[in-house]
Enzyme design. Structure first.
Site, PDB file in Angstrom:
ATOM      1  CB  CYS A 242       3.290   7.388   3.043  1.00 33.00           C
ATOM      2  SG  CYS A 242       3.739   6.233   4.318  1.00 33.00           S
TER       3      CYS A 242
ATOM      4  CB  CYS B  40       3.848  -1.605  14.290  1.00 36.52           C
ATOM      5  SG  CYS B  40       3.814  -1.511  12.490  1.00 36.52           S
TER       6      CYS B  40
ATOM      7  CD  GLU C  18      -3.051  -1.021   2.146  1.00 35.40           C
ATOM      8  OE1 GLU C  18      -4.191  -1.403   1.865  1.00 35.40           O
ATOM      9  OE2 GLU C  18      -2.736  -0.629   3.276  1.00 35.40           O
TER      10      GLU C  18
ATOM     11  CB  CYS D  71       7.244  -2.192  16.577  1.00 35.98           C
ATOM     12  SG  CYS D  71       8.889  -1.897  15.900  1.00 35.98           S
TER      13      CYS D  71
ATOM     14  N   GLY E  62       7.273  -1.945   6.114  1.00 31.10           N
ATOM     15  CA  GLY E  62       8.649  -2.426   6.085  1.00 31.10           C
ATOM     16  C   GLY E  62       9.676  -1.558   6.774  1.00 31.10           C
TER      17      GLY E  62
ATOM     18  CB  CYS F 254       7.760  -5.201   8.966  1.00 26.53           C
ATOM     19  SG  CYS F 254       9.199  -4.483   9.782  1.00 26.53           S
TER      20      CYS F 254
ATOM     21  CB  SER G 114      10.639   6.419   8.973  1.00 25.25           C
ATOM     22  OG  SER G 114      10.293   6.022  10.287  1.00 25.25           O
TER      23      SER G 114
ATOM     24  CB  CYS H 111       2.436   5.674   7.383  1.00 27.38           C
ATOM     25  SG  CYS H 111       2.215   6.414   5.786  1.00 27.38           S
TER      26      CYS H 111
HETATM   27  N1  SAH Z   1       9.740   0.523   9.779  1.00 31.12           N
HETATM   28  C1  SAH Z   1       9.978   1.911   9.777  1.00 31.12           C
HETATM   29  C2  SAH Z   1       9.090   2.701   8.850  1.00 31.12           C
HETATM   30  C3  SAH Z   1       7.633   2.292   8.764  1.00 31.12           C
HETATM   31  S1  SAH Z   1       6.654   2.582  10.185  1.00 31.12           S
HETATM   32  C4  SAH Z   1       9.914   2.469  11.179  1.00 31.12           C
HETATM   33  O1  SAH Z   1       9.502   1.737  12.083  1.00 31.12           O
HETATM   34  O2  SAH Z   1      10.315   3.603  11.359  1.00 31.12           O
HETATM   35  C5  SAH Z   1       6.267   4.330  10.085  1.00 31.12           C
HETATM   36  C6  SAH Z   1       5.966   4.973  11.434  1.00 31.12           C
HETATM   37  O3  SAH Z   1       4.659   4.576  11.907  1.00 31.12           O
HETATM   38  C7  SAH Z   1       6.949   4.580  12.523  1.00 31.12           C
HETATM   39  O4  SAH Z   1       7.335   5.693  13.288  1.00 31.12           O
HETATM   40  C8  SAH Z   1       6.125   3.624  13.337  1.00 31.12           C
HETATM   41  O5  SAH Z   1       6.644   3.496  14.623  1.00 31.12           O
HETATM   42  C9  SAH Z   1       4.755   4.255  13.283  1.00 31.12           C
HETATM   43  N2  SAH Z   1       3.657   3.364  13.666  1.00 31.12           N
HETATM   44  C10 SAH Z   1       3.569   2.037  13.493  1.00 31.12           C
HETATM   45  N3  SAH Z   1       2.401   1.561  13.986  1.00 31.12           N
HETATM   46  C11 SAH Z   1       1.721   2.624  14.468  1.00 31.12           C
HETATM   47  C12 SAH Z   1       0.463   2.784  15.084  1.00 31.12           C
HETATM   48  N4  SAH Z   1      -0.347   1.759  15.292  1.00 31.12           N
HETATM   49  N5  SAH Z   1       0.104   4.024  15.462  1.00 31.12           N
HETATM   50  C13 SAH Z   1       0.903   5.072  15.231  1.00 31.12           C
HETATM   51  N6  SAH Z   1       2.110   4.985  14.642  1.00 31.12           N
HETATM   52  C14 SAH Z   1       2.530   3.769  14.268  1.00 31.12           C
HETATM   53 FE1  SF4 Z   2       8.356  -1.765  13.640  1.00 33.33          FE
HETATM   54 FE2  SF4 Z   2       8.348  -0.131  11.502  1.00 33.33          FE
HETATM   55 FE3  SF4 Z   2       8.322  -2.816  11.182  1.00 33.33          FE
HETATM   56 FE4  SF4 Z   2       6.174  -1.588  12.136  1.00 33.33          FE
HETATM   57  S1  SF4 Z   2       7.027  -1.327  10.087  1.00 33.33           S
HETATM   58  S2  SF4 Z   2       7.099  -3.500  12.933  1.00 33.33           S
HETATM   59  S3  SF4 Z   2       7.078   0.065  13.332  1.00 33.33           S
HETATM   60  S4  SF4 Z   2       9.962  -1.588  12.109  1.00 33.33           S
END
Ligand code: SAH
Ligand code: SF4
Length: 436
Positions: free
Chosen positions: A155, A169, A142, A166, A227, A162, A259, A401
């Site tokens: 974005c 996420c 997406e 986290c 990712g 991924c 990011s 995102c």
């Molecule tokens: N993997 C990379 C980039 C993609 S995530 C990273 O983690 O930075 C993009 C952003 O969205 C990151 O800052 C991530 O921590 C945040 N994010 C992920 N899940 C979220 C959620 N449920 N609510 C708000 N932000 C979120």
């Molecule tokens: Fe963590 Fe970014 Fe991967 Fe989500 S997309 S699991 S925030 S590293």
């Protein structure tokens, strides 16, 4: 509804679509899967390739080496500056070569499976990459477009799913299918420009939500889709090279932000080779908590991460690092956390981006109250940092995102959520651009 359809009608590159409402005021359009000429025969597309890859493809159809540089230059202009869809448009390329190119290759874009347009103008495309073999139906990712008055942010995704997990996420719950190639990353920008009519020769998407300052519709890129970009650094760096090339897509590297959740050993390389802006998904100021929220922290703890930021190539007050901080109710949102955050970032040219948490089905977290977010933001602001709270965007189309998931799993999750709670999938937003 008519605004989005206008774009599809006015944009000569946009495939035929049908419209159907999915939520009040939002629009979902499903492509009729048009196939580019040649696609049936399985010819590969040249869209998204680097100069070196284009030269290699030219060599493969017999273009002599001494001619390749000039031919690459021509292709580059047509593909990336003008957004050409067919070799026949390339009027300064001889007929013979045009025919040879059309026989071996296409200028096909990845398929737009659906396009959703939010009431606030945010657009989300579900994009299917070409199949890589008989058993692969094509990776789905997406890509989200967020228009503002003076900029338009795309974005993009760097992986399908991924490998990291986290805890807050949604994407992290989808297991990695694969890395995207650099061409697949670049193609997301090409698709966005197609759909918005954002090529020099195309009719602009009149009446649609696009920047109103007379500039291009896509001005900024954030690698905040699916990712972890720094687990796919080679392809991300190559894609940024193509996206920022002045003779083609022409985005400024200062307007491209990668990011990362903190892949420390790759950070310096990103600065050196891509010279892009950097965003760090920090989310916690203590290792104990960050280990839980961003498990990669166990490998690369906060002190190492901050040191890598301090020494990020090109970092300065004019090129600050963005620290993303998701606001989780009762977890990381106290006054003491805010003060510790300010102390932690002392001496790092930084801006702090507070992100209201987007709940998803099955999550144990909830978003901090608005008062709490404001209070947190105030402490950070008083310490001298700009601390914008990311505005929720695209709520009605699930355009968040960091929450993006491929269709099969997402549908399952949505169905499950509705069955379990009877609620609509609200509370979802899209990431805004990092500030220029
Ligand atoms: N993997 C990379 C980039 C993609 S995530 C990273 O983690 O930075 C993009 C952003 O969205 C990151 O800052 C991530 O921590 C945040 N994010 C992920 N899940 C979220 C959620 N449920 N609510 C708000 N932000 C979120
Ligand atoms: Fe963590 Fe970014 Fe991967 Fe989500 S997309 S699991 S925030 S590293």
């Amino acid at each position: 509804m008519s605004q989005a359809l206008d774009i599809a009608r006015r944009n000569p590159n946009a495939p035929a679509v049908e419209a159907g409402a999915i939520a009040d005021g939002a629009i979902e359009k499903v492509a009729e899967r048009p196939l580019a000429p040649g696609a049936l025969a399985g010819q590969p597309s040249l869209v998204g390739l680097t100069r070196a890859e284009l030269a290699e493809r030219l060599g493969a159809i017999g273009v002599p080496e001494r001619e390749q540089r000039m031919r690459v230059q021509q292709l580059w202009h047509w593909i990336y500056f003008r957004g050409a869809n067919a070799f026949s448009e390339m009027t300064n390329v001889g007929k013979g070569l045009r025919a040879a190119l059309a026989e071996a290759y296409t200028l096909a874009r990845p398929e737009v499976v659906s396009e959703q347009v939010s009431k606030d103008g945010t657009r989300k495309w579900l994009i299917r990459m070409p199949s890589t073999g008989p058993l692969d139906r094509g990776a789905e990712i997406e890509c989200v477009y967020i228009p503002e008055t003076d900029r338009g942010t795309l974005c993009v995704s760097s992986q399908v799913g991924c490998t990291l997990t986290c805890s807050f996420c949604h994407t992290g719950t989808q297991k990695l299918v694969r890395n995207l190639t650099s061409a697949e990353i670049v193609a997301q920008l090409v698709v966005a420009r197609d759909r918005l009519g954002d090529w020099p020769h195309a009719s602009p998407a009149e009446g649609a939500f696009v920047p109103s300052d007379g500039g291009r519709f896509v001005t900024n890129i954030v690698f905040m889709g699916m990712g972890e970009p720094l687990y796919n650094t080679d392809n991300v760096v190559a894609a940024i090279g193509v996206m920022s090339d002045n003779e083609g897509l022409g985005l400024s590297r200062r307007r491209i932000t990668v990011s990362t959740s903190g892949v420390v050993p790759q950070i310096e390389r990103l600065g050196q080779e891509a010279n892009s802006m950097l965003a760090i998904s920090l989310h916690a100021v203590r290792d104990e908590l960050r280990n839980e929220l961003v498990p990669l922290n166990k490998k690369y703890p906060i002190a190492q991460l901050i040191e890598a930021c301090r020494t990020y190539p090109g970092v300065s007050n004019a090129r600050r690092i963005t620290f993303e901080y998701v606001m989780l109710d009762g977890v990381n949102d106290s006054d003491a956390d805010a003060r510790a955050l300010v102390r932690l970032l002392e001496g790092v040219p930084a801006k702090i981006n507070l992100i209201p948490f987007n709940p998803w089905p099955g999550t144990k977290y909830s978003c901090s109250s608005w008062e709490r977010i404001e209070r947190f933001s105030e402490i950070v602001f008083r310490a001298g940092y700009a601390s914008p709270v990311r505005t929720p965007r695209g709520r009605d189309i699930l355009a968040a995102c960091g929450q993006l998931k491929s269709e099969t799993e997402k549908l399952r999750a949505r169905a499950r959520m509705m069955a379990e709670s009877g609620i609509g999938a609200e509370g979802v937003y899209a990431a805004a651009a990092a500030d220029d």
